[in-house]
Write a protein that holds these residues in place. Structure first.
Motif, mmCIF file in Angstrom:
data_model
loop_
_atom_site.group_PDB
_atom_site.id
_atom_site.type_symbol
_atom_site.label_atom_id
_atom_site.label_comp_id
_atom_site.label_asym_id
_atom_site.label_seq_id
_atom_site.Cartn_x
_atom_site.Cartn_y
_atom_site.Cartn_z
ATOM 1 N N SER A 118 -3.405 -2.284 -6.332
ATOM 2 C CA SER A 118 -2.301 -1.745 -6.808
ATOM 3 C C SER A 118 -2.057 -0.272 -6.930
ATOM 4 C CB SER A 118 -0.947 -2.691 -7.443
ATOM 5 O OG SER A 118 -0.940 -3.411 -6.736
ATOM 6 N N SER A 163 -4.729 0.931 7.296
ATOM 7 C CA SER A 163 -2.966 1.156 7.046
ATOM 8 C C SER A 163 -2.311 -0.809 7.653
ATOM 9 C CB SER A 163 -2.248 2.032 7.145
ATOM 10 O OG SER A 163 -2.051 2.194 8.868
ATOM 11 N N TYR A 175 -7.587 5.929 0.959
ATOM 12 C CA TYR A 175 -6.977 7.268 1.575
ATOM 13 C C TYR A 175 -6.618 6.186 3.194
ATOM 14 C CZ TYR A 175 -6.192 11.161 4.174
ATOM 15 O OH TYR A 175 -4.636 11.668 4.800
ATOM 16 N N CYS A 201 -3.913 3.747 2.441
ATOM 17 C CA CYS A 201 -2.709 3.717 2.387
ATOM 18 C C CYS A 201 -1.702 5.260 3.467
ATOM 19 C CB CYS A 201 -2.465 4.765 0.472
ATOM 20 S SG CYS A 201 -3.629 3.364 -0.083
ATOM 21 N N HIS A 208 2.350 5.004 4.768
ATOM 22 C CA HIS A 208 3.122 4.088 2.852
ATOM 23 C C HIS A 208 4.018 3.607 3.716
ATOM 24 C CE1 HIS A 208 4.888 8.381 2.207
ATOM 25 N NE2 HIS A 208 3.769 8.736 2.374
ATOM 26 N N VAL A 217 -4.118 -3.994 -0.458
ATOM 27 C CA VAL A 217 -4.263 -3.171 -0.723
ATOM 28 C C VAL A 217 -2.388 -3.269 -0.924
ATOM 29 C CG1 VAL A 217 -3.192 -0.490 -0.720
ATOM 30 C CG2 VAL A 217 -5.262 -1.096 -0.350
ATOM 31 N N LYS A 248 2.799 0.517 -3.145
ATOM 32 C CA LYS A 248 2.206 1.062 -3.661
ATOM 33 C C LYS A 248 0.741 1.837 -2.743
ATOM 34 C CE LYS A 248 3.013 -1.605 -7.461
ATOM 35 N NZ LYS A 248 4.223 -0.644 -8.681
ATOM 36 N N LYS A 249 1.255 2.010 -1.942
ATOM 37 C CA LYS A 249 0.626 2.759 -1.126
ATOM 38 C C LYS A 249 0.553 4.683 -1.677
ATOM 39 C CE LYS A 249 -0.266 0.524 3.185
ATOM 40 N NZ LYS A 249 0.318 0.184 4.519
ATOM 41 N N LYS A 250 2.186 4.660 -1.725
ATOM 42 C CA LYS A 250 2.807 5.867 -1.645
ATOM 43 C C LYS A 250 1.899 6.587 -3.541
ATOM 44 C CE LYS A 250 6.543 9.096 -1.792
ATOM 45 N NZ LYS A 250 8.350 9.513 -2.181
ATOM 46 N N ILE A 260 -1.111 5.565 -4.830
ATOM 47 C CA ILE A 260 -2.009 5.351 -4.641
ATOM 48 C C ILE A 260 -2.213 6.328 -3.922
ATOM 49 C CG2 ILE A 260 -4.102 4.267 -3.359
ATOM 50 C CD1 ILE A 260 -2.525 1.664 -3.873
ATOM 51 N N LEU A 261 -1.855 6.919 -3.298
ATOM 52 C CA LEU A 261 -1.797 7.760 -2.177
ATOM 53 C C LEU A 261 -2.289 9.724 -3.556
ATOM 54 C CD1 LEU A 261 -0.561 8.119 1.102
ATOM 55 C CD2 LEU A 261 -2.460 8.629 0.381
#
Length: 276
Positions: free
Chosen positions: A6, A32, A102, A105, A108, A234, A238-240, A242-243
């Motif tokens: 996360s 993704s 990257y 994610c 996102h 992933v 939480k992708k945004k 992590i980016l």
């Protein structure tokens, strides 16, 4: 599947525990959408594309010869075509796990992503000028029925005297005039990890390499001799975040896609006011 990560910190802890054996190298790829994307090069995902592989590369080179003028091998042509989103038998990978994170994610949209870790035996790691790479890359010039007609039960001179293999040899000799008619059958069925020339900014900044597929199925449903896979899930929600963490270490749209239009889009996004 293992633990879902996360954060970038959690990912680096996880990836730090995955160590290569003495006879292995590690490569990485980010998806993704872990359900949608398969470990199969784009030209082999669609039967129509696979049937016309020999034509679509020629079409692009014929239409834009200046862009391909400096390419002396089919691998270089395939790598450039891949850059322009033409379907090829190459699958992009990277030596940098954060680059793979990257891409895992990049969209996102709450969809779970994944980072795939490839354990590749060093015997399957080849440079751009490898003879085996030339053999596999030039399969792209054969028609599908020519590829299907290859009899892999043969070996030695009988294998190389087949009409489809003889035609493949013609293409190989264009880039390697002194190449001997001694193709090893199993070499055409393998998957190689190829270190290309770093002759494009995108390959350079993404620490890019390729998996080059011979006459072989996808890595999701088949086990390639010499390549094993581990997956790190992933958390889509939480992708945004992590980016944002990756952006702080200069991994973002602008650095990963150094073309000026991508940089301009990224810079604009930093200053735009979100619509409420």
């Amino acid at each position: 599947m293992g633990q879902t990560i996360s954060s970038m910190e959690g990912f680096t802890r996880k990836i730090g525990k995955i160590l290569p054996a003495a006879d292995e190298v590690l490569a990485y790829r980010g998806h993704s959408d872990r359900q949608k994307f398969k470990l199969l090069p784009s030209v082999l995902r669609d039967p129509t594309l696979a049937a016309n592989e020999h034509a679509i590369l020629r079409e692009l080179v014929a239409s834009h010869p200046i862009e391909f003028a400096q390419d002396s091998t089919t691998l270089e042509q395939l790598a450039r075509a891949q850059h322009y989103s033409l379907p090829t038998r190459l699958l992009d990978v990277t030596w940098n796990p954060l680059v793979a994170l990257y891409f895992a994610c990049k969209k996102h949209d709450d969809t779970p992503g994944e980072v795939i870790v490839f354990r590749v035996k060093r015997a399957l790691l080849k440079f751009y000028d490898s003879d085996t790479v030339s053999c596999i890359a030039n399969l792209a010039h054969l028609k599908k029925n020519e590829q299907d007609a290859i009899d892999f039960s043969l070996s030695g001179p009988p294998f190389n005297m087949q009409s489809s293999v003889a035609r493949l040899l013609q293409f190989i000799k264009v880039e390697k005039p002194h190449f001997l008619a001694e193709i090893v059958p199993d070499n055409l069925k393998t998957v190689l990890c190829v270190k290309p020339k770093r002759n494009s900014q995108r390959i350079l900044v993404q620490c890019g390499a390729f998996l080059l597929f011979g006459i072989f199925g996808d890595l999701d449903s088949n086990s390639a001799h010499g390549i094993s896979i581990e997956r790190i899930q992933v958390n889509g929600k939480k992708k945004k975040n992590i980016l944002f963490e990756l952006d702080r270490v200069a991994i973002n749209d602008s650095s990963m896609f150094p073309e000026i239009d991508q940089a301009a889009t990224y810079i604009r996004s930093k200053y735009e006011i979100p619509v409420s």
